[in-house]
Design a protein around this motif. Structure first.
Motif, PDB file in Angstrom:
ATOM      1  N   GLU A 475      19.276   8.268 -10.466  1.00 51.75           N
ATOM      2  CA  GLU A 475      18.328   8.483 -11.241  1.00 51.75           C
ATOM      3  C   GLU A 475      18.318   9.894 -11.735  1.00 51.75           C
ATOM      4  OE1 GLU A 475      14.400   7.290 -10.220  1.00 51.75           O
ATOM      5  OE2 GLU A 475      15.047   5.194  -9.788  1.00 51.75           O
ATOM      6  N   LEU A 476      18.301  10.765 -10.442  1.00 45.42           N
ATOM      7  CA  LEU A 476      18.293  12.205 -10.916  1.00 45.42           C
ATOM      8  C   LEU A 476      19.616  12.768 -11.903  1.00 45.42           C
ATOM      9  CD1 LEU A 476      16.997  13.572  -7.498  1.00 45.42           C
ATOM     10  CD2 LEU A 476      15.799  13.523  -9.710  1.00 45.42           C
ATOM     11  N   GLN A 477      20.996  12.147 -11.296  1.00 46.77           N
ATOM     12  CA  GLN A 477      22.136  12.538 -11.816  1.00 46.77           C
ATOM     13  C   GLN A 477      21.865  12.202 -13.535  1.00 46.77           C
ATOM     14  OE1 GLN A 477      24.337  13.986 -10.990  1.00 46.77           O
ATOM     15  NE2 GLN A 477      24.738  13.782  -8.804  1.00 46.77           N
ATOM     16  N   GLU A 478      21.254  11.338 -13.830  1.00 45.79           N
ATOM     17  CA  GLU A 478      21.085  11.230 -15.392  1.00 45.79           C
ATOM     18  C   GLU A 478      20.346  12.548 -15.887  1.00 45.79           C
ATOM     19  OE1 GLU A 478      19.140   7.635 -16.503  1.00 45.79           O
ATOM     20  OE2 GLU A 478      20.784   6.396 -15.112  1.00 45.79           O
ATOM     21  N   ILE A 479      19.411  13.042 -15.483  1.00 46.20           N
ATOM     22  CA  ILE A 479      18.599  14.326 -15.632  1.00 46.20           C
ATOM     23  C   ILE A 479      19.494  15.344 -15.659  1.00 46.20           C
ATOM     24  CG2 ILE A 479      16.699  15.626 -15.386  1.00 46.20           C
ATOM     25  CD1 ILE A 479      15.221  13.305 -14.015  1.00 46.20           C
ATOM     26  N   VAL A 480      20.422  15.548 -14.532  1.00 44.15           N
ATOM     27  CA  VAL A 480      21.353  16.615 -14.057  1.00 44.15           C
ATOM     28  C   VAL A 480      22.430  16.773 -15.358  1.00 44.15           C
ATOM     29  CG1 VAL A 480      23.060  17.312 -12.606  1.00 44.15           C
ATOM     30  CG2 VAL A 480      20.990  16.601 -11.834  1.00 44.15           C
ATOM     31  N   GLN A 481      22.837  15.344 -15.677  1.00 38.73           N
ATOM     32  CA  GLN A 481      23.811  15.358 -17.050  1.00 38.73           C
ATOM     33  C   GLN A 481      23.273  16.118 -18.155  1.00 38.73           C
ATOM     34  OE1 GLN A 481      27.062  14.855 -16.797  1.00 38.73           O
ATOM     35  NE2 GLN A 481      26.889  14.431 -14.485  1.00 38.73           N
ATOM     36  N   LEU A 482      21.756  16.192 -18.375  1.00 40.86           N
ATOM     37  CA  LEU A 482      21.235  16.774 -19.554  1.00 40.86           C
ATOM     38  C   LEU A 482      21.105  18.288 -19.351  1.00 40.86           C
ATOM     39  CD1 LEU A 482      19.061  13.752 -20.596  1.00 40.86           C
ATOM     40  CD2 LEU A 482      21.192  14.336 -21.355  1.00 40.86           C
ATOM     41  N   LEU A 488      16.149  21.377 -11.758  1.00 46.84           N
ATOM     42  CA  LEU A 488      15.357  20.487 -11.148  1.00 46.84           C
ATOM     43  C   LEU A 488      14.555  21.315 -10.103  1.00 46.84           C
ATOM     44  CD1 LEU A 488      18.156  17.718 -10.079  1.00 46.84           C
ATOM     45  CD2 LEU A 488      16.287  17.697 -12.000  1.00 46.84           C
ATOM     46  N   PRO A 489      13.438  20.644 -10.003  1.00 46.27           N
ATOM     47  CA  PRO A 489      12.529  21.186  -8.970  1.00 46.27           C
ATOM     48  C   PRO A 489      13.218  21.177  -7.485  1.00 46.27           C
ATOM     49  CG  PRO A 489      11.694  19.108  -9.881  1.00 46.27           C
ATOM     50  CD  PRO A 489      12.825  19.512 -10.517  1.00 46.27           C
TER      51      PRO A 489
END
Ligand SMILES: Nc1ncnc2c1ncn2[C@@H]1O[C@H](COP(=O)(O)OP(=O)(O)O)[C@@H](O)[C@H]1O
Ligand SMILES: [Mg+2]
Lengths: 588, 469
Positions: A475-482, A488-489
């Motif tokens: 899940e976090l990787q999707e955010i990281v890609q953006l 990230l916190p």
């Protein structure tokens, strides 16, 4: 096969070739039953009757047919395609119709496969030391063990009353040296038990019942044992595009799985991959006994350039051999690389028969054949009262790596373990490239009690912990890609760091490293505990106000990735945990 | 030999004729047309009374009056060591004005399968002098390693570079078997053919080469025969005459198109994208004719070249090839436009026989670890490039930035070398260590600690540490 062994059960039924098109030949006036073995043409090429229409019999030929012409004779043996079962199967290498390749080399006098040469599946002259297990006067039934011979250093071969015998009182039996055709026991009804049985490959050997498998087939591969275990008697599929690791995974299982017997079927794949097994296995140690691996292995090699009809049958030859050792009470693991090539062989034959094609040109019976094959796996109560298992693990080679194709889809409807190989992981050299989000094992829960009892109490708990971290990473990787990782916190950055160690130190395993190649379940577990120690300590530090960069810079942590290559891993993990704890606690 | 004037149907490359004697499957046929030409073909299906014939030169000019002769044997190629230095057309007829070829033997071109039990596992390192291959995707003797390319890319330059530079370091010392090249061209242009021929002549390689040329304007059906002629020659030279043979087959895509054409003419049920369902088996019967055989000194190493239609590696031609061959080398359009020579993308490339051909005593002890680590590092850097486009370099961590730099240098210093540079494996590995030393030691988790001690360039490490702080 039986030509060389039978007193030519040629019923005098012979016909004449009508047409030849590659591996498919039609014959007129041949009085054959479906699946009878026939000999085609002047050279006597081995074939099997696969369709009968009026007085025309269609035959798939197990050898090349160049030069074969209409008008040449076809002779029926009156026997279905069968394998020879008896001592001598282990440590052997066969083609798809159980002709021993070493014997063929000698008989043909050439490293190239010639035609029209036959040889029995087991040597008829070798003498075996027979030890009776029943006495005169005992009553034996079909399947019962009458005695044993030492087939290899590892395996005691149980000599059984064939399933199609009536059984009765033993009137004569004694220890001694026999070849496989000599009677080792005589029954009062005149039946003679020899070491050799024949069994038609397309017919499952009988059993009493199938039971729920509850013991894992330990593979020594962390991601398999740890996350997606297969049971003894279970089924698994390994689909993946070329280069993603199907064959290496199958070889790893053949080397390290804690089965008693391995049947390895190279079905329509590379010649050199079989050569590798032939060269390596006699040198490698069976992890269970320390004996050479070949002593528990039977190889079936019908490579991609060998006749396509024999590729169709090699799967059946393999599974029948597996059932035979299951009947002796052994745990057998069968690897088939690749079931797609088998399906394609069916397709090729079917299209030559001008059958109505189903999906993507495969015959309509594709799904049925696949499930019949996997149904022959299982944990069984045998007819002689013993328990044995056949685990079946099939590689699948989807065109273009697209899992939506018929062979993958029909296989997934049957098998209970799915090891999804992933080209992206392979490109990054993340091996084994098994995608942990897509793969599953439906045996997981039913095997947990075994792991808890034999490895550790918290096997399932710590596994769940790892799965949760990996899920969160996805899940976090999707955010990281953006937005990039730094946005990230801190706690999420730390989760990513822990997940990275899980990927690099736990999920990845180098099949070519002398130590890392095999990982016992205890070590699989210890790697997780070390990673969790880092996780717990690091989060405590974060809570205490230590910046995430400092936690990440802790020097001992990267050693988590080196546990896999440690021989003396217990001490190493112990020390590593101490170092990690001490260092991180030193930060606050 | 009986002559028939019994053609009943002509369809695409196929001719059907009635016969009154049994004709063998795969048997050779000669068809003589009105205007006196003799065309050659092969029996594709033989039934009582009628046969289907595939005509290599194509069926144009054949009418129902043409006469058909069955030669009573399958297609054979005359073989002799004297083939070395000769140039033939795609069906094996000499086109170089050389002397008549006196065969030592005539060999069936279909070729029997090598018994897997008789094979010897290939594990002798071939140094191609190309870092992206030697370092990351090592070629070994007896391997089949195709080049996956696409139209407009310099796959020929790479193939020629390999043919020129390939050596086996051990052999140079011991003077082992001789080296030969068999070149099979299927449907390539005259210009491409010249490129190969001129290079062979310039380097003197022609003397130890055998060339079979089916050009773009030659009959398409003949292309199904050309690679078999090339491989029959290669097997003969390798397993009878002890040569180490490198077979270059180009372009396999044209070969597969010819298969498709024949399949369509026979009205077969097509497989994926119209290619025959048996294409896997057919290709395997070519590619598996590479290897080593126990007790024979020579070897057949294959480098087939194919152009991926639409740059798509899921297309059946590259897909089925990749499923059969022992790896693949990808030529990459983006690297090519960056001017990288040779533009090999190592990430999707693979040599399946690498693991047994490298390491201590073969190449160098650290080879495998270095390759693994560089793969992982380049993949990580490559991956980050997309992210940089969105968030910019500043938003990335120190660690990420190191990987980005690594990826750039890897392309510019390791892959880039030019078609005339011949690097030894030592040179290749030391470039590797220069690049790896730009990463902190703790990142090198795929390299044995002992090798880090020995090969890691500490200078870079200190700078690495400083920037990390
Ligand atoms: N567990 C592993 N450890 C190390 N390398 C691996 C592993 N699995 C696969 N590989 C690498 O990937 C290559 C391709 O694997 P392979 O099993 O032959 O693929 P497939 O059968 O799916 O085409 C191997 O030659 C090897 O280099
Ligand atoms: Mg494979």
């Amino acid at each position: 096969m039986s030509k060389a062994t039978d007193t030519q059960s040629d019923t005098g039924e012979s016909g004449v070739i009508e047409s030849v098109s590659g591996p498919v030949v039609t014959a007129r006036d041949l009085d054959a039953r479906m699946n009878d073995v026939v000999y085609v043409g002047e050279e006597g090429l081995m074939g099997e009757a696969i369709e009968i229409e009026g007085d025309i019999t269609t035959i798939q030929v197990y050898e090349e047919t160049s030069g074969v012409a209409p008008g040449e004779p076809v002779v029926n043996t009156g026997e279905p395609l069968s394998v020879d079962l008896g001592p001598g199967i282990l440590d052997a290498i066969y083609d798809g119709v159980q002709r021993p390749l070493d014997v063929l080399e000698t008989k043909m006098g050439s490293p190239f496969l010639d035609r029209g040469v036959d040889a029995p599946g087991i040597d008829l002259e070798t003498k075996w030391e027979f030890e009776p297990e029943v006495s005169e006067g005992d009553v034996v039934e079909p399947g019962d063990v009458v005695g044993v011979v030492e087939e290899t250093v590892t395996i005691d071969h149980k000599v059984m009353v064939p399933p199609d015998f009536e059984g009765g009182e033993v009137v004569s039996i004694e220890a001694g040296s026999f070849d496989v055709t000599e009677a080792v026991a005589e029954l009062d009804n005149g039946e003679e038990v020899t070491m050799r049985q024949e069994w038609p490959v397309r017919k499952p050997r009988p059993s009493v019942e199938k039971k729920t498998p509850r013991t894992p087939l330990i593979s020594g591969q962390r991601i398999l044992d740890g996350l997606f275990p297969i049971a003894k008697g279970g089924t698994a599929a390994i689909p993946g595009p070329f280069g993603s690791g199907k064959t290496v995974t199958q070889h790893q299982l053949a080397k390290y799985a804690d089965a008693d017997i391995i049947v390895y079927v190279g079905c329509g794949e590379r010649g050199n991959e079989m050569t590798e097994v032939i060269e390596d296995f006699p040198e490698l140690e069976d992890p269970k006994t320390g004996n050479p691996l070949m002593a528990r292995t039977s190889l079936i090699a019908n490579t991609s350039n060998m006749p396509v009809a024999a590729r169709e049958s090699c799967i059946y030859t393999g599974i029948t051999i597996a059932e035979f050792y299951r009947d002796m009470g052994y745990d057998v693991a069968l690897m088939a690389d690749s079931t797609s090539r088998w399906a394609e062989a069916m397709r090729e034959i079917s299209s030559r028969l001008e059958e109505m094609p189903g999906e993507e040109g495969y015959p309509a019976y594709l799904a049925a054949r696949l499930s019949q094959f996997y149904e022959r796996a299982g944990y069984f109560e045998n007819i002689n009262g013993t328990e044995g298992s056949v685990s079946a693990i099939g590689a699948v080679s989807p065109p273009g790596g697209d899992f939506s194709e018929p062979v993958t889809q029909n296989t997934l409807r049957i098998v209970k373990t799915f090891w999804a190989l992933d080209a992206d992981l392979a490109e990054r050299r993340h091996f084994p490239s098994i995608n942990w989000n897509e793969s599953y094992s439906l045996y997981r829960e039913q095997l947990d009690p075994w792991f808890k009892e034999n490895v550790t109490d918290d096997w399932d708990e710590i596994r769940q912990w790892a799965i949760d971290i990996l899920d969160e990473e996805t899940e976090l990787q999707e955010i990281v890609q953006l937005v990039g990782k730094d946005a990230l916190p801190e706690d999420q950055q730390l989760t990513l760091e822990v997940a990275r160690y899980l990927r690099e130190g736990y999920l990845q395993q180098n099949a070519f490293h002398p130590v890392d190649t095999f990982c016992p379940p205890e070590k699989t577990y210890l790697i997780l505990t070390a990673t969790k120690t880092f996780h717990d300590e690091a989060f405590d530090a974060l809570d205490a106000g230590v910046p995430v960069e400092e936690v990440q810079a802790v020097e001992s942590v990267p050693q988590i990735n080196r546990i896999g290559v440690q021989e003396d891993y217990e001490a190493y993990v112990e020390e590593l945990k101490e170092d990690i704890t001490e260092e991180i606690r030193g930060l606050y | 030999m009986k002559e028939y004037q019994t053609i009943t149907e002509i369809s695409g490359p196929l001719v059907y004729a009635e016969v009154d004697e049994p004709i063998g499957y795969d048997e050779m046929v000669e068809i003589e047309t009105d205007d006196g030409r003799t065309l050659r073909g092969q029996v594709l299906e033989s039934s009582d009374g009628i046969v289907a014939i595939q005509v290599f030169e194509g069926t144009s000019g054949i009418d129902r009056k043409a006469s058909v002769r069955f030669l009573g044997e399958t297609l054979k190629l005359p073989v002799t060591e004297d083939l070395l230095g000769r140039v033939m057309d795609g069906s094996g007829q000499p086109i170089d004005d050389g002397p008549e070829i006196v065969p030592e033997e005539r060999r069936d071109i279909i070729g029997a399968a090598i018994n897997p039990y008789s094979r010897e596992y290939p594990e002798e390192f071939i140094q191609t002098g190309v870092s992206a291959i030697d370092g990351m995707n090592t070629l070994v003797r007896g391997q089949k390693l195709p080049i996956f390319s696409a139209s407009g890319l310099p796959h020929n330059n790479l193939a020629l570079q390999i043919a020129r530079q390939a050596t086996v370091p051990e052999d140079d010392e011991e003077g082992g078997s001789e080296f030969a090249v068999v070149f099979g061209a299927m449907g390539i242009t005259q210009e491409e053919a010249n490129e190969f021929m001129q290079d062979f002549e310039r380097t003197g390689a022609l003397e130890r080469s055998v060339v079979f040329m089916n050009l773009a304007d030659d009959p398409a059906v003949e292309r199904t025969v050309t690679p078999r002629l090339a491989l029959t020659t290669a097997e003969y030279l390798a397993f009878d005459k002890d040569y180490h043979v490198l077979v270059i087959l180009t372009d396999m895509t044209n070969y597969c198109e010819a298969l498709r054409e024949i399949g369509a003419a026979r009205e077969e049920v097509p497989g994926r994208r119209g290619y025959p369902g048996y294409m896997y088996t057919d290709l395997a019967q070519l590619y598996e004719r590479a290897g080593r055989i126990e007790g024979r000194a020579g070897s057949v190493t294959q480098i087939p070249i194919l152009t991926m239609p639409g740059d798509d590696d899921t297309h059946p031609i590259p897909d089925l090839t990749g499923y059969i061959t022992e790896g693949q080398i990808y030529i990459d359009r983006a690297l090519n436009s960056q001017g990288i020579q040779p533009p090999i993308n190592p990430l999707p490339s693979l040599s399946r026989l690498m693991d047994d051909g490298i390491g201590e005593g073969l190449t160098r002890e650290d080879h495998s670890d270095v390759a693994n680590q560089m793969y992982a590092a380049y993949a990580e850097g490559e991956n980050l490039r997309d992210l940089v486009n969105i968030v910019g370099r500043e938003a990335l961590s120190e660690r990420d930035n190191k990987y980005l730099d690594f990826a750039d240098r890897f392309e510019a210093e390791f892959i880039q070398q030019g078609y005339d540079t011949n690097r030894s494996i030592e040179e290749t590995l030391s470039i590797g260590w220069e690049l790896l030393s730009s990463l902190p030691k703790s990142e090198l988790n795929r390299v044995d600690e002992e090798f880090i001690e020995k090969y890691y360039l500490e200078d870079d490490a200190e700078t690495a540490e400083v920037t990390a702080d």
